[in-house]
Write a protein that holds these residues in place. Structure first.
Motif, PDB file in Angstrom:
ATOM      1  N   ALA A  14     -12.452   2.771 -29.268  1.00  0.00           N
ATOM      2  CA  ALA A  14     -11.716   3.960 -29.689  1.00  0.00           C
ATOM      3  C   ALA A  14     -11.588   4.933 -28.527  1.00  0.00           C
ATOM      4  O   ALA A  14     -12.562   5.171 -27.798  1.00  0.00           O
ATOM      5  N   ASN A  15     -10.404   5.475 -28.353  1.00  0.00           N
ATOM      6  CA  ASN A  15     -10.154   6.514 -27.356  1.00  0.00           C
ATOM      7  C   ASN A  15     -10.646   6.149 -25.960  1.00  0.00           C
ATOM      8  O   ASN A  15     -11.215   6.964 -25.252  1.00  0.00           O
ATOM      9  N   GLY A  16     -10.458   4.907 -25.564  1.00  0.00           N
ATOM     10  CA  GLY A  16     -10.842   4.474 -24.229  1.00  0.00           C
ATOM     11  C   GLY A  16     -12.310   4.150 -24.062  1.00  0.00           C
ATOM     12  O   GLY A  16     -12.765   3.873 -22.954  1.00  0.00           O
ATOM     13  N   PHE A  17     -13.076   4.187 -25.129  1.00  0.00           N
ATOM     14  CA  PHE A  17     -14.511   3.872 -25.101  1.00  0.00           C
ATOM     15  C   PHE A  17     -14.742   2.574 -25.865  1.00  0.00           C
ATOM     16  O   PHE A  17     -14.171   2.361 -26.928  1.00  0.00           O
ATOM     17  N   THR A  18     -15.596   1.721 -25.306  1.00  0.00           N
ATOM     18  CA  THR A  18     -15.936   0.475 -25.990  1.00  0.00           C
ATOM     19  C   THR A  18     -17.439   0.385 -26.181  1.00  0.00           C
ATOM     20  O   THR A  18     -18.211   0.646 -25.258  1.00  0.00           O
ATOM     21  N   LEU A  43     -13.763  -6.442 -17.719  1.00  0.00           N
ATOM     22  CA  LEU A  43     -13.769  -6.074 -19.138  1.00  0.00           C
ATOM     23  C   LEU A  43     -14.289  -4.664 -19.396  1.00  0.00           C
ATOM     24  O   LEU A  43     -13.727  -3.930 -20.202  1.00  0.00           O
ATOM     25  N   VAL A  44     -15.386  -4.314 -18.769  1.00  0.00           N
ATOM     26  CA  VAL A  44     -16.069  -3.056 -19.077  1.00  0.00           C
ATOM     27  C   VAL A  44     -15.529  -1.905 -18.236  1.00  0.00           C
ATOM     28  O   VAL A  44     -14.906  -2.123 -17.195  1.00  0.00           O
ATOM     29  N   ASP A  48     -18.744   2.993 -20.997  1.00  0.00           N
ATOM     30  CA  ASP A  48     -18.959   2.066 -22.115  1.00  0.00           C
ATOM     31  C   ASP A  48     -20.452   1.907 -22.371  1.00  0.00           C
ATOM     32  O   ASP A  48     -21.275   2.067 -21.468  1.00  0.00           O
ATOM     33  N   GLN A  49     -20.794   1.586 -23.590  1.00  0.00           N
ATOM     34  CA  GLN A  49     -22.191   1.351 -23.970  1.00  0.00           C
ATOM     35  C   GLN A  49     -22.355  -0.113 -24.349  1.00  0.00           C
ATOM     36  O   GLN A  49     -21.499  -0.678 -25.038  1.00  0.00           O
TER      37      GLN A  49
END
Length: 80
Positions: A14-18, A43-44, A48-49
């Motif tokens: 969501a919103n550029g965060f994975t 990919l990451v 990101d978390q």
């Protein structure tokens, strides 16, 4: 053996965060070694978390730096 792409999956985007999930039989010390996630450089993204299940332990790490040209990823522990 190092990072296995088939063991990394997206939980939420969501919103550029994975939020990723990664599971491995390696112990967490091995997963924390520099370069472990280099295979995921395409990919990451920074911020990101990754929720990690490693050798029976559960934790999470943040992606601190990515250089997709060099194929490198640096992960870090959450701040205390």
């Amino acid at each position: 053996m190092a990072y296995a792409p088939k063991d990394l999956s997206v939980l939420v985007y969501a919103n550029g965060f994975t939020l990723w999930h990664y599971t491995t039989q390696h112990d967490l010390t091995r997963v924390d070694e520099p370069g472990y996630f280099d295979g995921a450089a395409d990919l990451v993204h920074v911020g990101d978390q990754i929720t990690i299940n490693a050798g029976g332990r559960n934790t999470f790490r943040f992606v601190e730096a990515v250089d997709s040209r060099a194929g490198t990823v640096r992960i870090g522990r959450p701040e205390a």
